[in-house]
Design a protein around this motif. Structure first.
Motif, PDB file in Angstrom:
ATOM      1  N   UNK A   9       0.694  -1.081  -0.120  1.00 54.00           N
ATOM      2  CA  UNK A   9       0.056  -0.051  -0.136  1.00 54.00           C
ATOM      3  C   UNK A   9       0.751   1.318  -0.092  1.00 54.00           C
ATOM      4  N   UNK A  10       0.194   2.357  -0.039  1.00 53.44           N
ATOM      5  CA  UNK A  10       0.918   3.591  -0.309  1.00 53.44           C
ATOM      6  C   UNK A  10       1.932   4.141   0.926  1.00 53.44           C
ATOM      7  N   UNK A  11       1.527   3.814   2.299  1.00 51.93           N
ATOM      8  CA  UNK A  11       2.570   3.954   3.186  1.00 51.93           C
ATOM      9  C   UNK A  11       4.028   3.151   2.839  1.00 51.93           C
ATOM     10  N   UNK A  12       3.770   1.789   2.416  1.00 53.83           N
ATOM     11  CA  UNK A  12       4.773   1.084   2.475  1.00 53.83           C
ATOM     12  C   UNK A  12       5.725   1.588   1.112  1.00 53.83           C
ATOM     13  N   UNK A  13       5.153   2.383   0.259  1.00 57.13           N
ATOM     14  CA  UNK A  13       6.336   2.601  -0.962  1.00 57.13           C
ATOM     15  C   UNK A  13       6.175   4.273  -0.761  1.00 57.13           C
ATOM     16  N   UNK A  14       6.183   4.856   0.218  1.00 54.08           N
ATOM     17  CA  UNK A  14       6.012   6.268   0.336  1.00 54.08           C
ATOM     18  C   UNK A  14       7.435   6.939  -0.014  1.00 54.08           C
ATOM     19  N   UNK A  15       8.425   6.308   0.136  1.00 48.37           N
ATOM     20  CA  UNK A  15       9.712   6.803  -0.403  1.00 48.37           C
ATOM     21  C   UNK A  15      10.656   5.783  -0.299  1.00 48.37           C
ATOM     22  N   UNK A  16      11.960   6.076  -0.553  1.00 46.85           N
ATOM     23  CA  UNK A  16      12.923   5.272  -0.799  1.00 46.85           C
ATOM     24  C   UNK A  16      13.439   4.303   0.420  1.00 46.85           C
ATOM     25  N   UNK A  17      13.417   5.058   1.569  1.00 46.10           N
ATOM     26  CA  UNK A  17      13.452   4.258   2.893  1.00 46.10           C
ATOM     27  C   UNK A  17      12.395   3.049   2.839  1.00 46.10           C
ATOM     28  N   UNK A  18      11.240   3.263   2.740  1.00 47.59           N
ATOM     29  CA  UNK A  18      10.202   2.331   2.703  1.00 47.59           C
ATOM     30  C   UNK A  18      10.240   1.282   1.776  1.00 47.59           C
ATOM     31  N   UNK A  33       6.807 -13.896  -6.039  1.00 51.35           N
ATOM     32  CA  UNK A  33       7.196 -13.501  -7.359  1.00 51.35           C
ATOM     33  C   UNK A  33       6.352 -12.318  -8.070  1.00 51.35           C
ATOM     34  N   UNK A  34       5.375 -12.030  -7.436  1.00 54.33           N
ATOM     35  CA  UNK A  34       4.635 -10.741  -8.160  1.00 54.33           C
ATOM     36  C   UNK A  34       4.139  -9.916  -7.149  1.00 54.33           C
ATOM     37  N   UNK A  35       4.669  -8.781  -7.493  1.00 60.22           N
ATOM     38  CA  UNK A  35       4.476  -7.835  -6.405  1.00 60.22           C
ATOM     39  C   UNK A  35       3.644  -6.352  -7.115  1.00 60.22           C
ATOM     40  N   UNK A  36       2.553  -6.168  -6.546  1.00 65.86           N
ATOM     41  CA  UNK A  36       1.709  -5.046  -6.886  1.00 65.86           C
ATOM     42  C   UNK A  36       1.745  -3.771  -6.031  1.00 65.86           C
ATOM     43  N   UNK A  37       2.159  -2.788  -6.686  1.00 65.40           N
ATOM     44  CA  UNK A  37       2.353  -1.442  -5.784  1.00 65.40           C
ATOM     45  C   UNK A  37       1.280  -0.384  -6.018  1.00 65.40           C
ATOM     46  N   UNK A  38       1.018   0.378  -4.859  1.00 66.73           N
ATOM     47  CA  UNK A  38       0.279   1.585  -4.858  1.00 66.73           C
ATOM     48  C   UNK A  38       1.079   2.635  -5.286  1.00 66.73           C
ATOM     49  N   UNK A  39       0.373   4.005  -5.293  1.00 60.23           N
ATOM     50  CA  UNK A  39       1.163   4.992  -5.482  1.00 60.23           C
ATOM     51  C   UNK A  39       1.661   5.525  -4.306  1.00 60.23           C
ATOM     52  N   UNK A  40       3.013   6.206  -4.104  1.00 61.03           N
ATOM     53  CA  UNK A  40       3.478   6.638  -2.728  1.00 61.03           C
ATOM     54  C   UNK A  40       2.319   7.511  -1.968  1.00 61.03           C
ATOM     55  N   UNK A  41       2.257   6.901  -0.782  1.00 63.15           N
ATOM     56  CA  UNK A  41       1.146   7.777   0.255  1.00 63.15           C
ATOM     57  C   UNK A  41       1.905   8.816   1.013  1.00 63.15           C
ATOM     58  N   UNK A  42       1.535   8.831   2.238  1.00 61.80           N
ATOM     59  CA  UNK A  42       2.103   9.906   3.201  1.00 61.80           C
ATOM     60  C   UNK A  42       3.506   9.415   3.751  1.00 61.80           C
ATOM     61  N   UNK A  43       4.410  10.325   3.827  1.00 60.12           N
ATOM     62  CA  UNK A  43       5.450   9.751   4.597  1.00 60.12           C
ATOM     63  C   UNK A  43       5.589  10.421   5.937  1.00 60.12           C
TER      64      UNK A  43
END
Ligand code: ASP
Length: 437
Positions: A9-18, A33-43
């Motif tokens: 989800x968004x908070x998991x991909x919010x920035x490079x650290x996440x 093997x298959x990874x779906x990502x949201x858009x970056x959420x709040x940092x």
């Protein structure tokens, strides 16, 4: 070797650290093997979600303002991520192309989808996975309705060609090739569709909570985590789970008998909650207790109602004409109560009551707009003596007056209505009565 599908989800991909945490999780298991990502959420709490900023660009364009300022904020975030991740995906070129498309007539779906698209590209490069664009694979009709069969066919054919892939969540395309999105939070749906398409062993949904708790921790700070929950129980506890998982995300995985595991990117060793059709080992009779405030009770009394054919049908027709859906409908011999969320009644209540008076000629109609509903749920309650006695005994001891009772025929849930200001006390009392270990 099994196949695991992961959605972050968004908070998991919010920035490079996440994203580094995400990479560690993905790398820890070759079956992932298959990874779906949201858009970056709040940092951080005052930060903006990329998807909200993208919709804001659309609002600017619609109102004939330039979206440049907002788009600059979005661009800076992606450039910073590319830099900090140490990858080169040509993000500048992508941003330029998207900027060039921000013209009158551009659809909200196209703009919003770019959040996931760019994040997917960065994540794929960072993990060393293939990037698979869901446009042309996740299919919608010309009216934007999802077409599951076509999606499964195309997705499974395409994903067979990729040993490991990142797929942006939230969007696909329609029969005319236009980008279409699911409703907000829809990356969960993409994850579930991918899981079904590749016949995954498990769908791991990574977010910022370690699964579900047996009660809201703001009311019960020591609430225990739920290890296993069935789809039915989750549905009954929808007051609780709604914000964690998109409703439509359950169906594809459930149809294919794929368990969903809710996990926390910030606490990767926590096993989280498994949602499946098999009830797991339970130490307590109940699985959870949850509820919501602000429901109205409309109580209708009419002498000899029970012998008036079609009374409830006419009542429900009135509700339908106001596009109001009800939560519960407890009845007595000459009474019927409608339990409706207050949010549905705004601006409609008076007109609807007048219609009820005019068309049904009841002896009395009473409205009480201050009720909370609480669901106590657990497959373990089924055919067990004394569950109700324990529940109502606890409420009585806590001084809570119960205004409504509704027990599902599955004996898996007891729903009660209490006054809003008794809500917290009631949840606490029920939790203490059942959660003993
Ligand atoms: N980014 C989209 C949203 O914020 C979809 C998602 O995150 O699931 O709603």
């Amino acid at each position: 070797m099994g196949i695991k599908v992961l959605k972050f989800g968004g908070s998991s991909v919010a920035d490079a650290i996440q994203l580094q945490k995400v990479k560690n999780i993905v790398d820890a298991d070759p079956e992932r093997r298959y990874v779906v990502v949201s858009a970056p959420g709040k940092r951080f709490s005052d930060d903006s979600k990329i998807t909200d900023l993208l919709y804001l660009c659309k609002t600017h364009i619609e109102n004939h303002f330039t979206p440049d300022h907002v788009f600059q904020v979005i661009s800076d975030r992606y450039r910073m991520m590319e830099l900090n991740l140490g990858v080169k995906v040509g993000i500048d070129k992508d941003l330029e192309e998207i900027r060039a498309n921000l013209k009158p007539g551009v659809t909200a779906d196209y703009i919003a989808s770019r959040g996931e698209y760019l994040c997917g590209k960065l994540a794929a490069a960072f993990f060393g996975f293939d990037f698979v664009d869901p446009a042309g694979l996740i299919c919608f009709d010309e009216r934007g309705r999802h077409m599951p069969e076509e999606t499964y066919k195309r997705l499974s054919e395409e994903l067979k060609k990729h040993e490991k892939a990142v797929i942006p969540g939230f969007y696909g395309s329609d029969v005319n090739g236009n980008i279409r999105t699911f409703s907000r939070g829809g990356s969960d749906v993409t994850g579930s569709l991918v899981a079904k398409a590749v016949n995954a062993d498990i769908y791991e949904n990574w977010t910022d909570v370690s699964g579900f708790l047996m009660a809201d921790p703001r009311i019960v700070p020591e609430a225990k985590p739920i290890k296993n929950i069935t789809y039915k129980e989750l549905r009954e506890l929808s007051y609780m789970g709604a914000s964690v998982l998109h409703e439509d995300a359950v169906f594809p995985a459930r149809e294919a008998n794929i368990p969903i595991n809710i996990r926390n990117t910030n606490e990767p060793d926590h096993p989280g909650t498994i949602i499946s059709d098999t009830p797991g080992e339970k130490t307590n009779i109940i699985t959870g207790v949850a509820g919501r405030k602000d429901f109205a009770v409309i109580s209708i009394y009419k002498n000899l109602m029970n012998s008036e054919i079609g009374f409830v049908k006419r009542l429900l027709a009135i509700l339908e004409s106001y596009e109001i859906s009800f939560e519960h409908l407890p009845t007595g011999i000459d009474t019927v109560c409608l339990i409706i969320s207050n949010s549905y009644l705004e601006g409609k209540l008076q007109d609807m009551l007048e219609d009820i008076e005019r068309r049904l000629k009841p002896d009395s109609v009473e409205v009480y707009q201050d009720m909370a509903l609480i669901a106590t749920v657990g497959a373990g309650m089924n055919r067990r003596l004394g569950v109700s006695a324990r529940l109502f005994g606890a409420l009585c001891e806590a001084g809570v007056n119960v205004r409504m009772i509704d027990q599902g025929s599955s004996e898996m849930n007891i729903i009660i209505g209490v006054q809003n200001d008794n809500f917290e006390t009631a949840i606490r009392a029920i939790y203490d009565a059942f959660v003993t270990e």
